[in-house]
Design an enzyme around this catalytic site. Structure first.
Site, PDB file in Angstrom:
ATOM      1  N   GLU A 170       6.493   0.182  11.629  1.00  0.00           N
ATOM      2  CA  GLU A 170       5.730   0.425  12.849  1.00  0.00           C
ATOM      3  C   GLU A 170       5.413  -0.889  13.553  1.00  0.00           C
ATOM      4  O   GLU A 170       5.685  -1.980  13.028  1.00  0.00           O
ATOM      5  CB  GLU A 170       4.434   1.176  12.534  1.00  0.00           C
ATOM      6  CG  GLU A 170       3.478   0.416  11.630  1.00  0.00           C
ATOM      7  CD  GLU A 170       2.321   1.272  11.134  1.00  0.00           C
ATOM      8  OE1 GLU A 170       2.409   2.513  11.175  1.00  0.00           O
ATOM      9  OE2 GLU A 170       1.322   0.685  10.685  1.00  0.00           O
TER      10      GLU A 170
ATOM     11  N   HIS B 278       3.085   1.339   3.815  1.00  0.00           N
ATOM     12  CA  HIS B 278       4.034   2.441   3.983  1.00  0.00           C
ATOM     13  C   HIS B 278       5.338   2.150   3.247  1.00  0.00           C
ATOM     14  O   HIS B 278       5.771   0.995   3.172  1.00  0.00           O
ATOM     15  CB  HIS B 278       4.340   2.661   5.468  1.00  0.00           C
ATOM     16  CG  HIS B 278       3.138   2.876   6.319  1.00  0.00           C
ATOM     17  ND1 HIS B 278       2.191   3.841   6.053  1.00  0.00           N
ATOM     18  CD2 HIS B 278       2.706   2.232   7.445  1.00  0.00           C
ATOM     19  CE1 HIS B 278       1.240   3.796   6.985  1.00  0.00           C
ATOM     20  NE2 HIS B 278       1.533   2.827   7.826  1.00  0.00           N
TER      21      HIS B 278
ATOM     22  N   ARG C 148      -2.914   4.499   0.531  1.00  0.00           N
ATOM     23  CA  ARG C 148      -4.160   3.746   0.688  1.00  0.00           C
ATOM     24  C   ARG C 148      -4.453   2.926  -0.563  1.00  0.00           C
ATOM     25  O   ARG C 148      -4.452   3.455  -1.672  1.00  0.00           O
ATOM     26  CB  ARG C 148      -5.341   4.697   0.940  1.00  0.00           C
ATOM     27  CG  ARG C 148      -5.253   5.528   2.200  1.00  0.00           C
ATOM     28  CD  ARG C 148      -6.580   6.244   2.476  1.00  0.00           C
ATOM     29  NE  ARG C 148      -6.377   7.298   3.450  1.00  0.00           N
ATOM     30  CZ  ARG C 148      -6.279   8.597   3.142  1.00  0.00           C
ATOM     31  NH1 ARG C 148      -6.381   8.994   1.887  1.00  0.00           N
ATOM     32  NH2 ARG C 148      -6.086   9.485   4.087  1.00  0.00           N
TER      33      ARG C 148
ATOM     34  N   HIS D  58      -1.607  -3.522   5.446  1.00  0.00           N
ATOM     35  CA  HIS D  58      -2.145  -3.708   6.792  1.00  0.00           C
ATOM     36  C   HIS D  58      -3.313  -2.771   7.043  1.00  0.00           C
ATOM     37  O   HIS D  58      -3.507  -1.789   6.325  1.00  0.00           O
ATOM     38  CB  HIS D  58      -1.062  -3.447   7.841  1.00  0.00           C
ATOM     39  CG  HIS D  58      -0.572  -2.023   7.847  1.00  0.00           C
ATOM     40  ND1 HIS D  58       0.373  -1.565   6.961  1.00  0.00           N
ATOM     41  CD2 HIS D  58      -0.905  -0.948   8.609  1.00  0.00           C
ATOM     42  CE1 HIS D  58       0.601  -0.279   7.181  1.00  0.00           C
ATOM     43  NE2 HIS D  58      -0.166   0.115   8.187  1.00  0.00           N
TER      44      HIS D  58
ATOM     45  N   GLN E 131      -3.814  -0.162   3.806  1.00  0.00           N
ATOM     46  CA  GLN E 131      -2.730   0.750   3.457  1.00  0.00           C
ATOM     47  C   GLN E 131      -1.384   0.052   3.497  1.00  0.00           C
ATOM     48  O   GLN E 131      -1.264  -1.090   3.961  1.00  0.00           O
ATOM     49  CB  GLN E 131      -2.736   1.943   4.419  1.00  0.00           C
ATOM     50  CG  GLN E 131      -2.639   1.545   5.875  1.00  0.00           C
ATOM     51  CD  GLN E 131      -2.948   2.693   6.832  1.00  0.00           C
ATOM     52  OE1 GLN E 131      -2.063   3.135   7.569  1.00  0.00           O
ATOM     53  NE2 GLN E 131      -4.197   3.160   6.838  1.00  0.00           N
TER      54      GLN E 131
END
Length: 322
Positions: free
Chosen positions: A114, A97, A191, A171, A95
Site C-alpha cells: 500500500e 501485511h 496486528r 507500520h 500492524q
C-alpha cells in the site's frame, strides 16, 4: 458513448475513526466513529457502486467480472486495487501485511502492499514505519516482550507527504492524520500492538496476530528509495510517486490541475482517480462531467484521452498487473 464510471463509496466504522470524512468531504456518514471510506473498491468487505452510465447499479466487483472490456480484458480474476480515505482520529494498531504468496496460502486473498498520500496532518504528527530489529530472532523477542519503544521506528509526517509501504513493513498511521491510501485489494491485517484498547461494541480487546507478524515482517527493515518525478504542463503539475519496478502492483500520480490538461493512458489500461481538493471538470468524447472534492471515478480502458479543466488536486493510480 463511453464515460467515466463515478462511484458511491462504502464507509467502515473503526475504533480509531472520527467524523472528518463528513466535515472535510461532505460525505453522508452513518453514525459512530467512521475511519475508512472505501472509495474505489471491489472487495467483498465493502464494494463501491457504479452511479452512472450503462453499468449504473452494479457494484464494482460485478462490473469488473461482467464487463471486462471496461478494464482492458484483464488477466486478474479480482479487481486488483483498492482506494481508501482514512481518518485517524486516534492511532491505528501497529500492524504488518503479508505478501501475495503468504496471503494466498493462509488467507485465500491478495497480499497487501500500500501507500499513503497525506491529505492533512496535525502539527507534530508521526507514523510508525519500520523497525530496528537486526534479525528475526531479535524481532520475535522484542515483539513477545512488548519492547515497543526499542522495536518501532517513528517518522515525522506532514500534509503533502507520500509514503510507500511494501508488504512486510511494520507500520501505523497515528492520530491526527487524514490520508488517501492506494493498496492491493486485500483486507488482511496482522496486528502486533493495539495500545490495549477495548472495543466498546464487544467489551474485548481486538485480536493480535503475533506469530503471523513475525512470519511476514521483512528483516532487517529496508527503506524504499522513491524516485519522485515532477512534470510541468503549463500552470499544472504532474507528480509521479511510484512506478514499477519499485512498485510491482500499481503506479500512483498526483495531478495538480490549474487550467486545461490533456490526459491519457496506455492502450488496455484503466485509471482510478480521486478528487481530494478543489473542483473542475473532465471532458470525454465531447461530454463534460463536473468534478468536485470527494468524488471518485474510473476512466475505462476504452477512453484513450480526456481533458481536465479547473483548479483541483487528484490522486490517480493504475494497476500494473494487467
Amino acid at each position: 458513448m463511453m464515460e467515466p464510471l463515478f462511484l458511491k463509496s462504502y464507509f467502515q466504522a473503526k475504533i480509531w475513526g472520527g467524523r472528518k470524512l463528513e466535515t472535510e468531504f461532505g460525505y453522508e456518514l452513518p453514525a459512530g466513529k467512521i475511519g475508512e471510506c472505501w472509495a474505489i473498491s471491489a472487495h467483498p468487505h465493502g464494494p463501491s457502486t457504479v452511479l452512472n452510465g450503462p453499468l449504473a447499479g452494479l457494484n464494482l466487483a460485478e462490473a469488473y467480472t461482467q464487463h471486462p472490456e471496461y478494464f482492458g480484458n484483464p488477466k486478474s480474476k479480482v479487481f486488483p486495487l483498492l482506494t481508501k480515505i482514512l481518518d485517524a482520529e486516534a492511532s491505528l494498531s501497529v500492524q504488518v501485511h503479508p505478501d501475495n504468496d503468504y496471503a494466498e496460502a493462509h488467507e485465500h486473498e491478495l497480499g497487501k502492499t500500500e501507500c499513503w498520500y497525506i491529505i492533512k496532518a496535525d502539527p507534530d504528527s508521526y507514523l510508525i514505519y519500520g523497525h530496528h530489529a537486526k534479525s528475526r530472532a531479535e524481532l520475535a523477542d522484542w515483539i513477545n516482550q512488548g519492547q515497543w519503544e526499542k522495536l518501532l521506528r517513528k517518522v515525522p509526517v506532514k500534509t503533502g507527504d507520500f509514503i510507500y509501504v511494501p508488504s512486510g513493513t511494520i507500520h501505523a498511521l497515528n492520530k491526527g492524520i487524514l490520508a488517501l491510501e492506494t493498496q492491493q485489494s486485500s483486507d488482511t491485517t496482522y496486528r502486533l500492538y493495539d495500545y490495549d484498547r477495548v472495543d466498546q461494541a464487544t467489551g474485548q480487546k481486538r485480536a493480535l496476530h503475533l506469530q503471523q507478524s513475525i512470519d511476514v515482517t521483512t528483516v532487517p527493515f529496508k527503506q524504499p528509495r522513491l524516485n519522485i518525478q515532477k512534470k510541468q504542463l503549463g500552470a499544472s503539475e504532474i507528480t509521479s510517486y511510484v512506478q514499477p519496478p519499485l512498485s510491482p502492483f500499481f503506479s500512483v500520480w498526483q495531478w495538480d490541475i490549474h487550467g486545461e490538461v490533456i490526459g491519457q493512458h496506455e492502450q488496455g489500461a484503466y485509471t482510478l482517480a480521486s478528487v481530494i481538493s478543489g473542483n473542475g471538470s473532465i471532458k470525454v468524447d465531447q461530454q463534460v462531467f463536473p468534478l468536485q472534492k470527494g468524488q471518485h471515478f474510473i476512466l475505462p480502458a476504452q477512453i484513450s484521452q480526456w481533458i481536465l479543466d479547473g483548479n483541483m488536486q487528484i490522486i490517480a493510480s493504475e494497476s500494473t498487473e494487467n
